[in-house]
Design a protein around this motif. Structure first.
Motif, PDB file in Angstrom:
ATOM      1  N   TYR A   1       0.829  -1.211   0.000  1.00 15.84           N
ATOM      2  CA  TYR A   1       0.000   0.000   0.000  1.00 15.84           C
ATOM      3  C   TYR A   1       0.860   1.257   0.000  1.00 15.84           C
ATOM      4  CZ  TYR A   1      -3.673  -3.179   1.779  1.00 15.84           C
ATOM      5  OH  TYR A   1      -4.556  -4.214   1.956  1.00 15.84           O
ATOM      6  N   ALA A   2       2.098   1.128   0.478  1.00 15.95           N
ATOM      7  CA  ALA A   2       2.972   2.297   0.589  1.00 15.95           C
ATOM      8  C   ALA A   2       3.611   2.679  -0.739  1.00 15.95           C
ATOM      9  CB  ALA A   2       4.067   2.033   1.623  1.00 15.95           C
ATOM     10  N   ILE A   3       3.490   1.826  -1.766  1.00 12.55           N
ATOM     11  CA  ILE A   3       4.135   2.125  -3.047  1.00 12.55           C
ATOM     12  C   ILE A   3       3.662   3.459  -3.624  1.00 12.55           C
ATOM     13  CG2 ILE A   3       4.287   1.389  -5.468  1.00 12.55           C
ATOM     14  CD1 ILE A   3       4.569  -1.457  -4.524  1.00 12.55           C
ATOM     15  N   PRO A   4       2.351   3.751  -3.659  1.00 14.34           N
ATOM     16  CA  PRO A   4       1.948   5.074  -4.160  1.00 14.34           C
ATOM     17  C   PRO A   4       2.515   6.219  -3.333  1.00 14.34           C
ATOM     18  CG  PRO A   4       0.057   3.585  -4.092  1.00 14.34           C
ATOM     19  CD  PRO A   4       1.175   2.904  -3.362  1.00 14.34           C
ATOM     20  N   TRP A   5       2.758   5.970  -2.050  1.00 13.42           N
ATOM     21  CA  TRP A   5       3.324   7.012  -1.197  1.00 13.42           C
ATOM     22  C   TRP A   5       4.819   7.176  -1.457  1.00 13.42           C
ATOM     23  CZ3 TRP A   5       0.127   9.870   1.957  1.00 13.42           C
ATOM     24  CH2 TRP A   5      -1.184   9.396   2.074  1.00 13.42           C
ATOM     25  N   VAL A   6       5.492   6.069  -1.797  1.00 16.10           N
ATOM     26  CA  VAL A   6       6.903   6.163  -2.168  1.00 16.10           C
ATOM     27  C   VAL A   6       7.044   6.940  -3.474  1.00 16.10           C
ATOM     28  CG1 VAL A   6       8.928   4.803  -2.841  1.00 16.10           C
ATOM     29  CG2 VAL A   6       7.502   4.049  -0.938  1.00 16.10           C
ATOM     30  N   MET A   7       6.020   6.884  -4.310  1.00 18.20           N
ATOM     31  CA  MET A   7       6.055   7.593  -5.595  1.00 18.20           C
ATOM     32  C   MET A   7       5.656   9.058  -5.463  1.00 18.20           C
ATOM     33  SD  MET A   7       4.252   4.653  -7.953  1.00 18.20           S
ATOM     34  CE  MET A   7       4.217   5.720  -9.397  1.00 18.20           C
ATOM     35  N   LYS A   8       5.524   9.557  -4.246  1.00 19.74           N
ATOM     36  CA  LYS A   8       5.080  10.938  -4.062  1.00 19.74           C
ATOM     37  C   LYS A   8       5.939  11.975  -4.772  1.00 19.74           C
ATOM     38  CE  LYS A   8       3.222  12.413  -0.263  1.00 19.74           C
ATOM     39  NZ  LYS A   8       2.923  12.746   1.151  1.00 19.74           N
ATOM     40  N   PRO A   9       7.265  11.790  -4.886  1.00 21.28           N
ATOM     41  CA  PRO A   9       8.028  12.781  -5.667  1.00 21.28           C
ATOM     42  C   PRO A   9       7.561  12.873  -7.119  1.00 21.28           C
ATOM     43  CG  PRO A   9       9.504  11.500  -4.306  1.00 21.28           C
ATOM     44  CD  PRO A   9       8.164  10.846  -4.203  1.00 21.28           C
ATOM     45  N   ILE A  10       7.106  11.739  -7.679  1.00 25.24           N
ATOM     46  CA  ILE A  10       6.605  11.771  -9.056  1.00 25.24           C
ATOM     47  C   ILE A  10       5.320  12.582  -9.121  1.00 25.24           C
ATOM     48  CG2 ILE A  10       5.711  10.351 -10.949  1.00 25.24           C
ATOM     49  CD1 ILE A  10       7.564   8.136 -10.044  1.00 25.24           C
ATOM     50  N   TRP A  11       4.398  12.317  -8.158  1.00 25.39           N
ATOM     51  CA  TRP A  11       3.174  13.115  -8.126  1.00 25.39           C
ATOM     52  C   TRP A  11       3.515  14.587  -7.886  1.00 25.39           C
ATOM     53  CZ3 TRP A  11       1.224   9.178 -10.058  1.00 25.39           C
ATOM     54  CH2 TRP A  11       1.099   7.951  -9.434  1.00 25.39           C
ATOM     55  N   GLY A  12       4.507  14.833  -7.023  1.00 16.93           N
ATOM     56  CA  GLY A  12       4.898  16.206  -6.734  1.00 16.93           C
ATOM     57  C   GLY A  12       5.455  16.913  -7.957  1.00 16.93           C
ATOM     58  N   LEU A  13       6.298  16.198  -8.718  1.00 15.56           N
ATOM     59  CA  LEU A  13       6.835  16.785  -9.946  1.00 15.56           C
ATOM     60  C   LEU A  13       5.724  17.101 -10.933  1.00 15.56           C
ATOM     61  CD1 LEU A  13      10.065  14.679 -10.605  1.00 15.56           C
ATOM     62  CD2 LEU A  13       9.937  17.159 -10.347  1.00 15.56           C
ATOM     63  N   MET A  14       4.756  16.199 -11.031  1.00 19.08           N
ATOM     64  CA  MET A  14       3.650  16.431 -11.956  1.00 19.08           C
ATOM     65  C   MET A  14       2.862  17.677 -11.568  1.00 19.08           C
ATOM     66  SD  MET A  14       2.338  12.496 -12.446  1.00 19.08           S
ATOM     67  CE  MET A  14       0.887  12.962 -13.389  1.00 19.08           C
ATOM     68  N   THR A  15       2.584  17.822 -10.263  1.00 10.07           N
ATOM     69  CA  THR A  15       1.799  18.986  -9.836  1.00 10.07           C
ATOM     70  C   THR A  15       2.599  20.279  -9.934  1.00 10.07           C
ATOM     71  OG1 THR A  15       2.423  18.698  -7.504  1.00 10.07           O
ATOM     72  CG2 THR A  15       0.449  17.558  -8.261  1.00 10.07           C
ATOM     73  N   ASP A  16       3.912  20.192  -9.823  1.00 11.95           N
ATOM     74  CA  ASP A  16       4.747  21.398  -9.849  1.00 11.95           C
ATOM     75  C   ASP A  16       5.055  21.871 -11.266  1.00 11.95           C
ATOM     76  OD1 ASP A  16       4.985  22.096  -7.183  1.00 11.95           O
ATOM     77  OD2 ASP A  16       6.695  20.792  -6.834  1.00 11.95           O
ATOM     78  N   VAL A  17       5.344  20.943 -12.173  1.00 18.10           N
ATOM     79  CA  VAL A  17       5.883  21.350 -13.485  1.00 18.10           C
ATOM     80  C   VAL A  17       5.024  20.915 -14.663  1.00 18.10           C
ATOM     81  CG1 VAL A  17       8.220  21.306 -12.576  1.00 18.10           C
ATOM     82  CG2 VAL A  17       7.338  19.278 -13.721  1.00 18.10           C
ATOM     83  N   PHE A  18       3.960  20.176 -14.439  1.00 16.58           N
ATOM     84  CA  PHE A  18       3.091  19.769 -15.531  1.00 16.58           C
ATOM     85  C   PHE A  18       1.647  20.218 -15.274  1.00 16.58           C
ATOM     86  CE2 PHE A  18       6.517  16.567 -15.903  1.00 16.58           C
ATOM     87  CZ  PHE A  18       6.911  16.829 -17.202  1.00 16.58           C
ATOM     88  N   PRO A  19       1.376  21.500 -15.431  1.00 13.00           N
ATOM     89  CA  PRO A  19       0.003  21.971 -15.239  1.00 13.00           C
ATOM     90  C   PRO A  19      -0.920  21.453 -16.349  1.00 13.00           C
ATOM     91  CG  PRO A  19       1.378  23.725 -16.097  1.00 13.00           C
ATOM     92  CD  PRO A  19       2.299  22.580 -15.799  1.00 13.00           C
TER      93      PRO A  19
END
Length: 520
Positions: free
Chosen positions: A114-132
């Motif tokens: 279940y923690a895998i999506p949480w480990v991927m948080k930098p990917i989600w963060g990059l998407m929200t920061d640089v891919f509007p």
């Protein structure tokens, strides 16, 4: 109060020459009435204060920040994390135990996934920061999280007898929905925390209160729904909170970026990656990050072993489904107390001192688990139901006090412009610690042959875990000594981008704003 009543209070002399003087009995009656009225007024004022103070606090946050942002925090932390997370925890445990009939050590490994999506948080963060998307950096990702969560919940509830792989995929999907929404709102929180530094602790307190309140509702209702709908049917109810995330995606206030900035997403991605690499290299950043990881990883989880033992009719106390939910609900209330203690009394203490004491208390209260598994509570004459409630309350209060300064510390290390990405990176490190904790716990449970029916060595597993908790105290030197509102990274260690770089990358900065405010 008139002058006559004042005279009674100061003991005005009585005598026959003052015909207006009332008899002593009347004076005592007036005093009793005054005292009773004063006591009633005091109690009423206290009740009003208890109700009004939180509302005034929320009003203050809304006026200083933005009402839709505060609403988003309440929705994500209260409903999506608090309620869904707690409800999911109980219902999924019963799902693996009663529907899929899996061993506790294997469930421990599954829950680690279940923690895998949480480990991927930098990917989600990059998407929200640089891919509007359509000029918006946050709103579309709330909508995405809502669709993923609602679809996953519907599949596991309506799919009939699912294979382990399909069921696990659906449950990971529910976790992914929470993780994406979490990293998106955390990006908003991180930005507000570094723009309005004085409210950083208040924002984390709001997150903690909402999470604990939602958890209280989730835990309180989970046992009831498991009993009446079954574990699989109960999981279908988790489609509700993701639907609210879709609503949040449409109502959250966010300034729309220009089309020109969307075209430069690749450049912004490269800048964000360089900024993350540059920031994480500083000892003031990687040392506390390492401490947070090790403090989580070394305290490996024994949750599934405890859960199977709780509900076993022979070896354990055989708690019912409803009572298991009540235990966790009381723990959620205790967690709110922990947030209140931190908010009122501990948010001004230095990070190192506070985390040392919190870790020490966390290690000591872990011994209560050992006492319970060995049934020493019965030797002391304490019933199982009373002892487990006491243990849950103590551990949840201490856990919350231990966790709050870690989150505040993480939010203080985020560079402006990539705050979503960098905060997600720090939370990813924490998620890796939780993942390591769960998988290590599963391996230890398996190594000591703790199964669905054999709990002989469970006490030894708990003892090893407690020893490792105490060992974490030796790592406290990794935490900075600074106060929670002080500058953590000296301004001479980081340099600003050139003006042209800032303009070309939509005002993306790589210096924590607390440093900028200190310079201004």
């Amino acid at each position: 109060m008139d002058s006559t009543e004042t005279g009674y209070l100061v003991g005005k002399p009585s005598g026959d020459d003052d015909p207006s003087e009332p008899p002593p009995a009347t004076k005592m009656s007036h005093l009793d009435s005054y005292g009773s009225s004063k006591s009633t007024t005091t109690c009423s004022n206290r009740l009003v204060k208890i109700v009004v103070e939180p509302l005034q606090w929320l009003q203050m946050l809304s006026s200083q920040l933005n009402p839709s942002f505060v609403f988003g925090v309440i929705l994500v932390y209260g409903f999506n994390q608090g309620f869904s997370g707690s409800f999911f925890k109980v219902v999924s445990d019963y799902y693996w135990k009663d529907v899929q009939q899996v061993q506790p050590s294997v469930v421990q490994l599954y829950t680690g996934l279940y923690a895998i999506p949480w480990v991927m948080k930098p990917i989600w963060g990059l998407m929200t920061d640089v891919f509007p998307v359509k000029g918006y950096r946050r709103r579309p990702y709330f909508v995405l999280a809502g669709f993923i969560g609602a679809l996953s919940a519907a599949m596991v509830a309506l799919g009939g007898r699912l294979t382990v792989a399909v069921a696990l995929s659906c449950l990971i999907g529910l976790s992914a929905a929470v993780a994406i929404a979490d990293v998106t709102i955390d990006a908003c929180i991180a930005r507000n925390s570094i723009e309005v530094r004085a409210l950083a602790s208040d924002l984390q307190s709001l997150c903690g209160f909402c999470s604990s309140a939602g958890a209280l509702i989730g835990y309180s209702t989970s046992g009831f729904f498991v009993h009446h709908l079954g574990p699989q049917g109960s999981l279908g109810l988790l489609a509700g909170p993701p639907t609210l995330l879709i609503l949040l995606g449409f109502v959250l206030y966010e300034q729309r970026t220009s089309g020109r900035s969307e075209e430069k997403s690749t450049e912004k991605l490269g800048l964000a990656m360089r900024g993350m690499y540059k920031t994480i290299k500083f000892p003031q950043v990687w040392k506390p990050s390492l401490y947070m990881f090790l403090s989580l990883a070394l305290s490996f989880s024994t949750h599934e072993g405890h859960f199977y033992w709780y509900t076993d009719p022979k070896a354990g106390p055989a708690f019912s489904q409803e009572f298991v939910g009540i235990i966790y609900a009381i723990g959620a209330m205790a967690s709110m107390v922990g947030v209140l203690i931190y908010h009122k009394n501990l948010k001004d203490y230095p990070f190192r001192s506070l985390l040392f004491m919190a870790q020490l208390l966390y290690s000591v209260c872990g011994m209560l688990d050992l006492m319970f598994v060995l049934r020493w509570n019965l030797v002391l004459g304490i019933p199982d139901y009373l002892f487990v409630v006491m243990e849950e309350c103590v551990s949840r209060i201490v856990s919350r006090i231990r966790w709050m300064p870690m989150i505040v510390l993480s939010s203080r290390l985020c560079p402006l412009g990539i705050e979503g990405t960098f905060f997600a990176l720090l939370m990813c490190i924490d998620s890796l610690g939780s993942l390591s904790s769960k998988w290590a716990g599963g391996m230890v449970l398996h190594a000591f042959h703790v199964t669905r029916t054999d709990f002989t060595n469970l006490w030894l597993v708990v003892l090893i875990r407690n020893v490792l908790r105490f060992s974490t105290l030796t790592l406290i030197f990794l935490v900075p000594k600074v106060g929670q509102s002080e500058v953590i990274i000296p301004s001479d260690l980081l340099t600003r981008n050139s003006t042209s770089d800032v303009e070309e990358n939509d005002n993306l900065e790589l210096v924590p704003l607390n440093i900028v405010k200190a310079q201004v």
